[in-house]
Scaffold this motif. Structure first.
Motif, mmCIF file in Angstrom:
data_model
loop_
_atom_site.group_PDB
_atom_site.id
_atom_site.type_symbol
_atom_site.label_atom_id
_atom_site.label_comp_id
_atom_site.label_asym_id
_atom_site.label_seq_id
_atom_site.Cartn_x
_atom_site.Cartn_y
_atom_site.Cartn_z
ATOM 1 N N TYR A 140 1.221 -0.979 0.007
ATOM 2 C CA TYR A 140 0.132 0.176 0.107
ATOM 3 C C TYR A 140 0.905 1.083 -0.102
ATOM 4 N N LYS A 143 1.641 1.594 -4.085
ATOM 5 C CA LYS A 143 0.482 2.070 -4.521
ATOM 6 C C LYS A 143 0.501 3.549 -3.895
ATOM 7 N N ALA A 144 0.425 3.773 -3.083
ATOM 8 C CA ALA A 144 0.641 5.801 -2.615
ATOM 9 C C ALA A 144 1.303 6.395 -2.833
ATOM 10 N N ALA A 257 -7.749 10.170 2.938
ATOM 11 C CA ALA A 257 -7.724 9.813 1.237
ATOM 12 C C ALA A 257 -6.869 9.119 1.182
ATOM 13 N N VAL A 258 -5.457 9.131 1.283
ATOM 14 C CA VAL A 258 -4.427 7.959 1.062
ATOM 15 C C VAL A 258 -4.470 6.455 1.066
ATOM 16 N N SER A 260 -8.057 6.147 1.872
ATOM 17 C CA SER A 260 -9.196 5.212 1.316
ATOM 18 C C SER A 260 -9.487 5.094 -0.081
ATOM 19 N N SER A 261 -7.936 5.371 -0.791
ATOM 20 C CA SER A 261 -7.842 5.609 -1.954
ATOM 21 C C SER A 261 -6.909 3.805 -2.751
ATOM 22 N N HIS A 262 -5.978 3.392 -1.232
ATOM 23 C CA HIS A 262 -4.589 2.535 -1.599
ATOM 24 C C HIS A 262 -5.184 1.595 -0.495
ATOM 25 N N SER A 264 -6.641 -1.169 0.632
ATOM 26 C CA SER A 264 -8.453 -2.730 0.243
ATOM 27 C C SER A 264 -8.240 -3.784 0.950
#
Length: 268
Positions: A140, A143-144, A257-258, A260-262, A264
């Motif tokens: 993650y 990804k971020a 925000a990070v 939530s987006s990256h 999972s």
């Protein structure tokens, strides 16, 4: 089955003790310099460290004479610098309970990104390392886009497993050890682990502080625990302007925000 799962209509449980907590009273803290149960607020770190330098050993101090407090040693190891009491020679984001929480790790990554963008660099005598709790963390952070800024500050992934808490940071550079031994300096390690007993992290770091991953990054930039990070600058940017911790600390909204987006479920 045990009555632990609660919904709105669930009966109010009876507790043995009820602890009330005023969230507004929570402050950034570390623990140390010799025991994990000794909390030190971030704003008191400088004062508490300086107090410990002369405090008796039986009171978890270092019992230095006043004539020894200002001693420093020069280092020449491809760079030239000078260190004194409080110099951070190990800054480790370690594989532990503190590195299983995406919020603190993402915060550390964003702090590193913001520091790099401002032109800050880790002090050259600080041995840095990143040993996340699992490969999920690496995924993650990648990804971020946060692995690279951590690397630029020296926090390369050294593996997955116990590291600095049990002395697995490896040896310090010979020139740093010589600088410490020359004037019997009380230097420090800052790590996001859960054990900091003297001699356990490194035989050369008498003061050892447990901190969150972002504070580990911050102290690597500052290069010393003998500094109030709430009021003194971490360093200067490439334009010569002073940069404070508050200037690069990410907001809760940015961190959320990070995540939530990256971060999972499929990563796990």
């Amino acid at each position: 089955e045990q009555g632990l799962f609660r919904e709105a209509e669930s009966e109010e449980p009876e507790f043995t003790d009820v602890v009330e907590l005023d969230i507004s009273g929570i402050e950034s803290s570390l623990s140390g310099p010799k025991r994990p149960q000794d909390r030190v607020s971030l704003s008191n770190m400088k004062a508490e460290f300086e107090k410990a330098l002369t405090a008796p050993i039986k009171e978890r101090g270092f019992e230095l004479a006043s004539s020894d407090l200002n001693k420093t040693s020069a280092i020449s190891n491809g760079y030239k610098d000078e260190i004194g009491h409080g110099a951070v020679v190990i800054a480790a984001i370690t594989s532990c309970t503190n590195t299983s929480d995406p919020y603190v790790l993402v915060t550390a990554g964003l702090l590193a990104r913001n520091a790099v963008e401002r032109g800050l660099i880790t002090k050259p005598y600080v041995k840095t390392s990143l040993a996340p709790g699992s490969k999920v963390v690496t995924r993650y952070l990648q990804k971020a886009g946060l692995i690279e800024p951590l690397k630029k500050l020296g926090f390369h992934n050294v593996g997955y497993g116990c590291t600095s808490c049990i002395g697995n940071s490896g040896p310090l550079p010979a020139q740093v050890v010589e600088a410490i031994d020359t004037n019997n300096l009380v230097v420090s390690a800052v790590l996001s682990g859960n054990r900091n007993f003297e001699g356990r992290v490194s035989q050369h770091t008498k003061a050892n502080y447990l901190a969150s991953p972002p504070l580990v990054v911050a102290y690597a930039l500052a290069g010393t625990v003998d500094k109030d990070l709430t009021s003194e600058p971490l360093g200067t940017d490439d334009k010569g302007k002073e940069v404070f911790l508050k200037d690069i600390w990410p907001t809760e909204k940015e961190v959320a925000a990070v995540i939530s987006s990256h971060v999972s479920q499929d990563l796990f």
